[in-house]
Scaffold this motif. Structure first.
Motif, PDB file in Angstrom:
ATOM      1  N   THR A 276     -23.791  15.763  13.627  1.00  0.00           N
ATOM      2  CA  THR A 276     -22.345  15.961  13.745  1.00  0.00           C
ATOM      3  C   THR A 276     -22.032  17.446  13.654  1.00  0.00           C
ATOM      4  N   ILE A 277     -21.186  17.925  14.544  1.00  0.00           N
ATOM      5  CA  ILE A 277     -20.759  19.324  14.565  1.00  0.00           C
ATOM      6  C   ILE A 277     -19.261  19.361  14.305  1.00  0.00           C
ATOM      7  N   LEU A 278     -18.830  20.269  13.423  1.00  0.00           N
ATOM      8  CA  LEU A 278     -17.409  20.414  13.120  1.00  0.00           C
ATOM      9  C   LEU A 278     -16.764  21.384  14.090  1.00  0.00           C
ATOM     10  N   HIS A 279     -15.659  20.967  14.681  1.00  0.00           N
ATOM     11  CA  HIS A 279     -14.868  21.843  15.549  1.00  0.00           C
ATOM     12  C   HIS A 279     -13.622  22.287  14.785  1.00  0.00           C
ATOM     13  N   GLY A 280     -13.413  23.602  14.676  1.00  0.00           N
ATOM     14  CA  GLY A 280     -12.266  24.110  13.930  1.00  0.00           C
ATOM     15  C   GLY A 280     -12.675  24.620  12.563  1.00  0.00           C
ATOM     16  N   ILE A 281     -11.685  24.900  11.729  1.00  0.00           N
ATOM     17  CA  ILE A 281     -11.946  25.496  10.419  1.00  0.00           C
ATOM     18  C   ILE A 281     -12.265  24.424   9.383  1.00  0.00           C
ATOM     19  N   PRO A 282     -13.028  24.779   8.337  1.00  0.00           N
ATOM     20  CA  PRO A 282     -13.262  23.824   7.245  1.00  0.00           C
ATOM     21  C   PRO A 282     -11.937  23.500   6.543  1.00  0.00           C
ATOM     22  N   GLU A 283     -11.750  22.247   6.170  1.00  0.00           N
ATOM     23  CA  GLU A 283     -10.516  21.854   5.499  1.00  0.00           C
ATOM     24  C   GLU A 283     -10.684  21.935   3.985  1.00  0.00           C
ATOM     25  N   PRO A 284      -9.566  22.101   3.252  1.00  0.00           N
ATOM     26  CA  PRO A 284      -9.667  22.168   1.788  1.00  0.00           C
ATOM     27  C   PRO A 284     -10.083  20.823   1.201  1.00  0.00           C
ATOM     28  N   THR A 285     -10.587  20.862  -0.020  1.00  0.00           N
ATOM     29  CA  THR A 285     -11.000  19.623  -0.685  1.00  0.00           C
ATOM     30  C   THR A 285      -9.816  18.679  -0.848  1.00  0.00           C
ATOM     31  N   ILE A 286      -8.652  19.223  -1.205  1.00  0.00           N
ATOM     32  CA  ILE A 286      -7.426  18.433  -1.305  1.00  0.00           C
ATOM     33  C   ILE A 286      -6.525  18.807  -0.140  1.00  0.00           C
ATOM     34  N   LYS A 287      -6.122  17.823   0.628  1.00  0.00           N
ATOM     35  CA  LYS A 287      -5.270  18.075   1.795  1.00  0.00           C
ATOM     36  C   LYS A 287      -4.011  17.219   1.702  1.00  0.00           C
ATOM     37  N   ARG A 288      -2.897  17.790   2.128  1.00  0.00           N
ATOM     38  CA  ARG A 288      -1.628  17.070   2.164  1.00  0.00           C
ATOM     39  C   ARG A 288      -1.031  17.193   3.555  1.00  0.00           C
ATOM     40  N   THR A 289      -0.504  16.095   4.074  1.00  0.00           N
ATOM     41  CA  THR A 289       0.280  16.127   5.304  1.00  0.00           C
ATOM     42  C   THR A 289       1.607  15.412   5.056  1.00  0.00           C
ATOM     43  N   VAL A 290       2.622  15.832   5.778  1.00  0.00           N
ATOM     44  CA  VAL A 290       3.965  15.265   5.635  1.00  0.00           C
ATOM     45  C   VAL A 290       4.425  14.785   7.004  1.00  0.00           C
ATOM     46  N   GLU A 291       4.821  13.527   7.089  1.00  0.00           N
ATOM     47  CA  GLU A 291       5.306  12.970   8.343  1.00  0.00           C
ATOM     48  C   GLU A 291       6.802  12.717   8.220  1.00  0.00           C
ATOM     49  N   GLY A 292       7.599  13.640   8.762  1.00  0.00           N
ATOM     50  CA  GLY A 292       9.049  13.573   8.613  1.00  0.00           C
ATOM     51  C   GLY A 292       9.718  12.515   9.461  1.00  0.00           C
ATOM     52  N   ASP A 293       8.969  11.877  10.377  1.00  0.00           N
ATOM     53  CA  ASP A 293       9.557  10.824  11.214  1.00  0.00           C
ATOM     54  C   ASP A 293       9.143   9.435  10.743  1.00  0.00           C
ATOM     55  N   LEU A 294       8.497   9.360   9.586  1.00  0.00           N
ATOM     56  CA  LEU A 294       8.021   8.068   9.083  1.00  0.00           C
ATOM     57  C   LEU A 294       8.554   7.837   7.677  1.00  0.00           C
ATOM     58  N   GLY A 295       9.525   6.957   7.542  1.00  0.00           N
ATOM     59  CA  GLY A 295      10.106   6.655   6.240  1.00  0.00           C
ATOM     60  C   GLY A 295      10.746   5.287   6.254  1.00  0.00           C
ATOM     61  N   MET A 296      10.986   4.745   5.068  1.00  0.00           N
ATOM     62  CA  MET A 296      11.440   3.359   4.942  1.00  0.00           C
ATOM     63  C   MET A 296      12.952   3.176   5.065  1.00  0.00           C
ATOM     64  N   ARG A 297      13.724   4.264   5.076  1.00  0.00           N
ATOM     65  CA  ARG A 297      15.170   4.096   5.189  1.00  0.00           C
ATOM     66  C   ARG A 297      15.793   5.201   6.041  1.00  0.00           C
ATOM     67  N   VAL A 298      15.849   6.418   5.546  1.00  0.00           N
ATOM     68  CA  VAL A 298      16.496   7.504   6.277  1.00  0.00           C
ATOM     69  C   VAL A 298      15.828   7.727   7.628  1.00  0.00           C
ATOM     70  N   SER A 299      14.526   7.546   7.698  1.00  0.00           N
ATOM     71  CA  SER A 299      13.777   7.755   8.944  1.00  0.00           C
ATOM     72  C   SER A 299      13.360   6.444   9.597  1.00  0.00           C
ATOM     73  N   ALA A 300      13.987   5.342   9.204  1.00  0.00           N
ATOM     74  CA  ALA A 300      13.540   4.020   9.668  1.00  0.00           C
ATOM     75  C   ALA A 300      13.592   3.881  11.185  1.00  0.00           C
ATOM     76  N   LEU A 301      14.673   4.331  11.792  1.00  0.00           N
ATOM     77  CA  LEU A 301      14.841   4.121  13.232  1.00  0.00           C
ATOM     78  C   LEU A 301      13.824   4.925  14.031  1.00  0.00           C
ATOM     79  N   ILE A 302      13.625   6.193  13.677  1.00  0.00           N
ATOM     80  CA  ILE A 302      12.648   6.981  14.437  1.00  0.00           C
ATOM     81  C   ILE A 302      11.225   6.526  14.131  1.00  0.00           C
ATOM     82  N   ALA A 303      11.003   5.981  12.933  1.00  0.00           N
ATOM     83  CA  ALA A 303       9.690   5.419  12.621  1.00  0.00           C
ATOM     84  C   ALA A 303       9.419   4.202  13.502  1.00  0.00           C
ATOM     85  N   GLY A 304      10.447   3.362  13.649  1.00  0.00           N
ATOM     86  CA  GLY A 304      10.300   2.194  14.513  1.00  0.00           C
ATOM     87  C   GLY A 304      10.027   2.572  15.948  1.00  0.00           C
ATOM     88  N   GLU A 305      10.677   3.642  16.416  1.00  0.00           N
ATOM     89  CA  GLU A 305      10.438   4.100  17.779  1.00  0.00           C
ATOM     90  C   GLU A 305       9.019   4.649  17.926  1.00  0.00           C
TER      91      GLU A 305
END
Length: 463
Positions: A276-305
């Motif tokens: 296996t060869i890694l493409h791109g930079i090494p990632e940190p041991t702890i990683k966080r991502t935020v998905e602003g279009d995925l939520g259970m109420r305020v973002s419900a409609l765009i999540a459904g779409e």
């Protein structure tokens, strides 16, 4: 000794008091919550502080040192960061990782040279911060100078953090000196050594300076003599403590699903499998991502779409059920405090949660595909391999309260993504819930008692 933790959220202000035992254990003594008072955050804060300690005025206890206080705030609704880098898989990815680890959400991202349309997009929807990166130290300078000049001529009015090639720091100061500019160390000084610490601190400092302007938070600081932490950054630090202090928890996935966003945290090794060869930079041991279009109420409609294909498959193409599902999403998007009452509505909530979990974790994980080289066929990996992770935690508002949610079905809803690449998510895992909703509060306590908070966090999880 007792320690108090309070989290000021956009909707609720939550508080807990813990006994700090001589046996290195934290014991939950009391827990309370109250609606956040956005017109004056201090009102809701001191209501919770007094209630959780069962006193009329807790301030003398703080002043005497009998009680210590740790608190966080996300009442502003999160910090929007636009990320600007050079190569998408290298410096731009470093900028995204830096922003997410500082507790921000990436609202826009740009690579290579900016154009007029990019500038117009920034001006029309300005972020709180533009994280301007690009080039390793001693590397390309042309793109950075070019982009700086375009930004200088623009009407963009936001904080700018320059964290790119150090060779042009002085040029950047000269070109963008009339803007709200902060210059820090490069987030990627060399290809094999990402260094997000200085830029991350600059983001946190701006985050706090903007939050403090929120109604009443300056009064809390004045009367408690304690500074708040950004809630997302506080929670980001918590997996570090769990990994460091709890045996058997060196690799895990944490899904924090709220009404507006779904945040995913992972702790894992970055070891590559054979061939296996890694493409791109090494990632940190702890990683966080935020998905602003995925939520259970305020973002419900765009999540459904976003999850339309998943919903179509779930209902086997039944248009009547599809229509009813999207009508429900419109309703809860308009009335985010609404709780399902009928059987159909509970099914709709389960589907919406599945969409959020499925899409958020797929976006967080790495991918792999086979490529042919002169040395033979190898696997080309982009991002992190979570296939060997064996523990998953559900946190946030909905997941902890839903013991019947079939997360196994949704975490890896497909083996291959739309480009035919293998999605590197856990194949087999144990699922745990933060059923008491204490993770954000324990994350605050971890500032003073990291080992005890981490061990308590794992102990309170429900299978």
């Amino acid at each position: 000794m007792r320690t108090v933790s309070i989290d000021i959220g956009s909707t609720w202000t939550k508080g807990a008091v813990f006994d700090v035992g001589s046996d290195n254990r934290l014991t939950l003594v009391n827990y309370t919550l109250s609606p956040t008072t956005p017109h004056h955050l201090a009102e809701g804060f001191f209501t919770v502080l007094n209630d959780v300690l069962n006193v009329k005025d807790a301030r003398p206890l703080l002043q005497s040192g009998e009680i210590n206080l740790n608190y966080s705030s996300s009442a502003k609704g999160g910090l929007a960061v636009a990320a600007l880098g050079l190569v998408p898989s290298i410096t731009l990815e470093s900028a995204k990782v830096t922003a997410h680890s500082a507790g921000a959400k990436v609202s826009q991202h740009f690579a290579y040279k900016l154009n007029k349309s990019d500038i117009k997009a920034l001006e029309n929807s300005p972020p709180d911060i533009l994280l301007f990166t690009g080039g390793t130290d001693g590397g390309d300078v042309g793109y950075g100078i070019y982009n700086a000049k375009l930004l200088a001529e623009s009407n963009l009015d936001c904080a700018i953090i320059y964290a790119g090639n150090r060779d042009i720091q002085d040029d950047i100061r000269e070109i963008l000196g009339h803007k709200d500019l902060t210059v820090t160390g490069n987030v990627l000084p060399s290809l094999d050594a990402p260094d997000p610490i200085q830029a991350r601190k600059a983001i946190c400092d701006i985050f706090l300076s903007k939050i403090v302007k929120g109604n009443g938070l300056d009064i809390i600081i004045d009367q408690t003599e304690a500074q708040p932490r950004p809630t997302p950054y506080s929670v980001f630090e918590f997996p570090h403590h769990i990994r460091n202090y709890v045996p058997g928890w060196d690799q895990f996935l944490l899904i924090d699903m709220g009404g507006a966003t779904t945040d995913v945290y992972s702790a894992c090794y970055n070891d590559l499998l054979p061939d296996t060869i890694l493409h791109g930079i090494p990632e940190p041991t702890i990683k966080r991502t935020v998905e602003g279009d995925l939520g259970m109420r305020v973002s419900a409609l765009i999540a459904g779409e976003a999850g339309n294909t998943l919903a179509h498959h779930y209902f086997s193409g039944d248009q009547r059920q599809m229509d009813a599902f999207y009508q429900y999403l419109k309703h809860i998007n308009t009335y985010p405090d609404y709780l399902p009452t009928s059987g159909d509505e509970k099914i709709f909530d389960q589907l919406l949660a599945g969409i959020c979990v499925g899409l958020a974790t797929e976006r967080h994980a790495g991918t792999k595909k086979q490529v042919c080289t002169s040395a033979g066929t190898v696997d080309l990996q982009i991002g992190r391999d979570l296939s060997r992770v064996r523990k998953v935690i559900g946190s946030g508002g909905w997941l902890p309260r839903s013991p019947d949610f079939d997360i196994q079905r949704w975490l890896k809803y497909r083996k291959l993504d739309q480009q035919g690449k293998q999605v590197l998510l856990p194949n087999e895992f144990e699922y745990y819930r933060d059923s008491q909703g204490l993770f954000p509060l324990l994350a605050n306590v971890a500032c003073r008692f990291p080992e005890m908070a981490a061990q308590t966090g794992v102990q309170i999880l429900t299978r």
